[in-house]
Design an enzyme around this catalytic site. Sequence first.
Site, PDB file in Angstrom:
ATOM      1  N   GLN A 147       8.027   3.257  -1.227  1.00 40.33           N
ATOM      2  CA  GLN A 147       6.746   3.691  -0.661  1.00 40.33           C
ATOM      3  C   GLN A 147       5.624   3.709  -1.704  1.00 40.33           C
ATOM      4  O   GLN A 147       4.691   4.523  -1.604  1.00 40.33           O
ATOM      5  CB  GLN A 147       6.903   5.068  -0.003  1.00 40.33           C
ATOM      6  N   SER A 148       5.690   2.816  -2.655  1.00 39.18           N
ATOM      7  CA  SER A 148       4.678   2.798  -3.719  1.00 39.18           C
ATOM      8  C   SER A 148       3.283   2.445  -3.186  1.00 39.18           C
ATOM      9  O   SER A 148       3.089   1.406  -2.554  1.00 39.18           O
ATOM     10  CB  SER A 148       5.108   1.759  -4.764  1.00 39.18           C
ATOM     11  N   ASN A 149       2.331   3.317  -3.486  1.00 36.27           N
ATOM     12  CA  ASN A 149       0.929   3.021  -3.154  1.00 36.27           C
ATOM     13  C   ASN A 149       0.390   1.961  -4.086  1.00 36.27           C
ATOM     14  O   ASN A 149      -0.468   1.164  -3.719  1.00 36.27           O
ATOM     15  CB  ASN A 149       0.079   4.288  -3.293  1.00 36.27           C
ATOM     16  N   ALA A 176       2.106  -0.526  -5.257  1.00 35.57           N
ATOM     17  CA  ALA A 176       2.568  -1.835  -4.775  1.00 35.57           C
ATOM     18  C   ALA A 176       1.665  -2.323  -3.637  1.00 35.57           C
ATOM     19  O   ALA A 176       1.265  -3.486  -3.602  1.00 35.57           O
ATOM     20  CB  ALA A 176       4.017  -1.726  -4.307  1.00 35.57           C
TER      21      ALA A 176
END
Length: 332
Positions: free
Chosen positions: A75-77, A79
């Site tokens: 859930q990387s912002n 990325a």
Amino acid sequence: MREFSTIPRLNIGHGPTPLEYAARLSKTLDCSLYIKRDDCTGLAGGGNKTRKLEYLMAEAQALGADTIVTVGGIQSNHARQSAAAAAKFGFACELVLENVPGVPQADYHQNGNVLLDELLGANIHRITHTQCCDDYCADLIEHLKKQGKKPYFIPVGGSNVIGSLGYVRCAIELLEQIKQQQLEIDQIVLASGSAGTQAGLLAGLIACGSNIRVLGINVSRTEQQQTQLVTRLLEQLLSYLDLEPRQARDVVHTNGDYFGSGYGIATSAMIDAVKLCASQEGLLLDPVYTGKAMAGLLDLVRCGDISGDSKQLFLHTGGSQGVFAYRELFTQ
Ligand SMILES: Cc1ncc(COP(=O)(O)O)c(C=O)c1O
């Protein structure tokens, strides 16, 4: 100091982002609370990585790269925003996304940021938390090079010296707004993860001669570990800017009391903080970073560590796309 305005940068973000007074929250808290809206930077939902990517993508272009490779949790912002920046400037994007143990299961793997990554055209590599991310990336980069591609690697969170310049620029912007609004801010509070946001902000404040205190609320590390990480990056950044790296001493403050049992793992104080900001300010936080940082700020005010007379500024670093991945926590 190095001439800051001549450092190559691509104009991506919508700025200056607003600096707003949170009237209802201030009343509830009995403390003056201002919010710097870096959730409004504009790039595919916005957030703090947009400012870092302005400098990183400029470097990628200058080096003649054609493929962005970066890493993060599922859930990387970071990325998501990297995928968006890659799309905007015509790069391919390879995202190496690590599974995070202990997170909700229903939507974590398909919804929220990772859904948007796919929509933004990124090629996603899912790895388990026991796999070595560095080795995986090294192999991927080798493979891309053999195919004739020119990869540009962005470290986790975009937190190297180049990426952190985005928050040096943010500090300059913020000090101008504080001056225009005739405010006296006692402390800036933010979520501190890979450290580039806090280090960049501090470098910008130092460069401008401001001594506003900055408090990072850690999302995965103890106070000692995070303080060390931020200090190291701040020293590198000050050297890059031709400023005295010793100025990094004693200005880094972090708090490791609010991340609970680990990165991305929900705490009940985070859930309460997310609900409070939504219902009292129409403000969307996120479960991994800003929700925990706000939980920390609320608790420090309530227990008197932060004085009710003081003026606090919360740096909203974005991430609300993540609430969809944690849907089950907010629907109970
Ligand atoms: C929404 C949000 N806030 C805060 C942070 C932390 O910023 P940094 O990694 O620069 O410490 C991140 C990092 O990914 C983020 O996505």
